[in-house]
Design a protein around this motif. Structure first.
Motif, short mmCIF file in Angstrom:
data_model
loop_
_atom_site.label_atom_id
_atom_site.label_comp_id
_atom_site.label_asym_id
_atom_site.label_seq_id
_atom_site.Cartn_x
_atom_site.Cartn_y
_atom_site.Cartn_z
N MET A 14 0.85 -1.17 0.00
CA MET A 14 0.00 0.00 0.00
C MET A 14 0.90 1.23 0.00
O MET A 14 1.86 1.30 0.74
CB MET A 14 -0.90 -0.02 1.25
CG MET A 14 -1.79 1.19 1.36
SD MET A 14 -2.88 1.18 2.81
CE MET A 14 -4.08 -0.01 2.33
N THR A 15 0.55 2.20 -0.81
CA THR A 15 1.34 3.44 -0.90
C THR A 15 0.84 4.44 0.13
O THR A 15 -0.22 4.27 0.74
CB THR A 15 1.23 4.06 -2.31
OG1 THR A 15 -0.11 4.49 -2.50
CG2 THR A 15 1.66 3.09 -3.39
N LYS A 16 1.61 5.52 0.26
CA LYS A 16 1.23 6.60 1.18
C LYS A 16 -0.12 7.19 0.79
O LYS A 16 -0.99 7.37 1.64
CB LYS A 16 2.31 7.68 1.19
CG LYS A 16 1.94 8.90 1.99
CD LYS A 16 2.98 10.00 1.84
CE LYS A 16 2.51 11.29 2.51
NZ LYS A 16 3.46 12.39 2.32
N SER A 17 -0.30 7.47 -0.49
CA SER A 17 -1.56 8.10 -0.92
C SER A 17 -2.76 7.18 -0.70
O SER A 17 -3.84 7.64 -0.31
CB SER A 17 -1.47 8.53 -2.39
OG SER A 17 -1.29 7.41 -3.22
N GLU A 18 -2.59 5.87 -0.91
CA GLU A 18 -3.67 4.92 -0.66
C GLU A 18 -4.01 4.87 0.84
O GLU A 18 -5.18 4.86 1.22
CB GLU A 18 -3.29 3.53 -1.15
CG GLU A 18 -3.18 3.41 -2.65
CD GLU A 18 -2.56 2.09 -3.09
OE1 GLU A 18 -2.83 1.68 -4.24
OE2 GLU A 18 -1.82 1.46 -2.30
N PHE A 19 -2.97 4.84 1.66
CA PHE A 19 -3.15 4.80 3.10
C PHE A 19 -3.90 6.05 3.59
O PHE A 19 -4.89 5.95 4.30
CB PHE A 19 -1.78 4.69 3.79
CG PHE A 19 -1.86 4.54 5.28
CD1 PHE A 19 -1.83 3.29 5.87
CD2 PHE A 19 -1.96 5.66 6.12
CE1 PHE A 19 -1.90 3.14 7.25
CE2 PHE A 19 -2.03 5.52 7.49
CZ PHE A 19 -2.00 4.27 8.06
N ILE A 20 -3.41 7.21 3.16
CA ILE A 20 -4.00 8.49 3.59
C ILE A 20 -5.44 8.61 3.08
O ILE A 20 -6.33 9.06 3.80
CB ILE A 20 -3.13 9.68 3.13
CG1 ILE A 20 -1.74 9.63 3.80
CG2 ILE A 20 -3.82 11.01 3.40
CD1 ILE A 20 -1.74 9.71 5.31
N SER A 21 -5.68 8.19 1.85
CA SER A 21 -7.05 8.26 1.29
C SER A 21 -8.01 7.38 2.08
O SER A 21 -9.13 7.80 2.39
CB SER A 21 -7.05 7.81 -0.17
OG SER A 21 -6.35 8.73 -0.96
N ALA A 22 -7.58 6.17 2.40
CA ALA A 22 -8.43 5.26 3.17
C ALA A 22 -8.70 5.84 4.57
O ALA A 22 -9.83 5.78 5.07
CB ALA A 22 -7.78 3.88 3.28
N LEU A 23 -7.68 6.42 5.17
CA LEU A 23 -7.83 7.01 6.50
C LEU A 23 -8.80 8.19 6.45
O LEU A 23 -9.73 8.28 7.26
CB LEU A 23 -6.46 7.46 7.02
CG LEU A 23 -6.42 8.06 8.43
CD1 LEU A 23 -6.82 7.02 9.47
CD2 LEU A 23 -5.03 8.60 8.72
N GLN A 24 -8.61 9.09 5.48
CA GLN A 24 -9.50 10.24 5.33
C GLN A 24 -10.95 9.82 5.09
O GLN A 24 -11.88 10.36 5.68
CB GLN A 24 -9.05 11.12 4.15
CG GLN A 24 -7.89 12.02 4.47
CD GLN A 24 -7.46 12.82 3.25
OE1 GLN A 24 -7.42 12.30 2.14
NE2 GLN A 24 -7.10 14.07 3.48
N GLU A 25 -11.12 8.87 4.21
CA GLU A 25 -12.47 8.40 3.86
C GLU A 25 -13.20 7.85 5.08
O GLU A 25 -14.38 8.11 5.29
CB GLU A 25 -12.38 7.34 2.76
CG GLU A 25 -13.72 6.92 2.22
CD GLU A 25 -13.56 5.93 1.07
OE1 GLU A 25 -14.27 4.92 1.09
OE2 GLU A 25 -12.72 6.18 0.19
N ARG A 26 -12.48 7.10 5.89
CA ARG A 26 -13.10 6.49 7.07
C ARG A 26 -13.39 7.52 8.16
O ARG A 26 -14.40 7.43 8.87
CB ARG A 26 -12.19 5.39 7.62
CG ARG A 26 -12.75 4.68 8.84
CD ARG A 26 -14.01 3.90 8.48
NE ARG A 26 -14.54 3.24 9.64
CZ ARG A 26 -15.56 3.68 10.36
NH1 ARG A 26 -16.19 4.79 10.02
NH2 ARG A 26 -15.97 3.01 11.41
#
Length: 144
Positions: free
Chosen positions: A1-13
Motif C-alpha cells: 500500500m502506498t502513502k496516498s492509498e493509506f491516507i485516502s483510506a484514512l481520510q475516507e473512514r
C-alpha cells in the motif's frame, strides 16, 4: 500500500465521524509520519505495513475522539458563537461539562434539594401537628 492509498483510506473512514479539524490533524500526523520514515530510508510500502490497517487506525481515532453531538459535550448549547451577542443583546456562553462532571453536578443539585426539603419539613412538622390536632378537635365538636 502506498502513502496516498493509506491516507485516502484514512481520510475516507474519518470523514463525517469526527470533527473536521480533528480528522485533518490526524491525517497530517500520518502524512508527517510517512515523510519522516521515508527520509529515514524506508519505502512507502514498509511504512504502511508497519502502521497496519488505516481502517483500524481510523476506528481507534474515532473511538477515542471527543463526541460531536452528545449531551455530555455541551451543557448549554446555543447557535450563537462563543461570547457573541444574540438578538436580545445578551451574551451566550458555551460551557462543556464532561460525563463525570455532569454526574457530579446532578448529585450536588439532588443533595441541595433534599437539604432544602428537610429544612422546610423541620419547620413545618412542628407547626402541622398542633394545627392538625386543632382541626380534628374543631371537626369533632362541630359534629356533636
Amino acid at each position: 500500500m502506498t502513502k496516498s492509498e493509506f491516507i485516502s483510506a484514512l481520510q475516507e473512514r474519518l470523514n463525517g465521524e469526527i470533527s473536521r479539524s480533528e480528522a485533518e490533524k490526524s491525517v497530517r500526523y500520518y502524512e508527517q509520519y510517512f515523510d519522516e520514515a521515508i527520509r529515514g530510508g524506508k519505502t512507502e510500502e514498509e511504512v504502511a505495513k508497519e502502521l497496519g490497517s488505516p481502517l483500524l487506525i481510523a476506528k481507534t481515532i474515532i473511538d477515542t475522539s471527543v463526541p460531536q453531538n452528545t449531551e455530555e459535550q455541551t451543557y448549554y448549547e446555543r447557535e450563537t458563537a462563543y461570547g457573541e451577542a444574540d438578538e436580545g443583546g445578551f451574551h451566550q456562553y458555551h460551557k462543556q461539562i464532561s460525563g463525570w462532571k455532569a454526574k457530579l453536578l446532578i448529585i450536588v443539585i439532588v443533595l441541595v434539594v433534599i437539604f432544602l426539603l428537610a429544612t422546610i419539613l423541620r419547620v413545618l412538622i412542628p407547626l402541622a401537628v398542633p394545627i392538625a390536632v386543632i382541626l380534628v378537635l374543631v371537626h369533632h365538636f362541630r359534629n356533636r
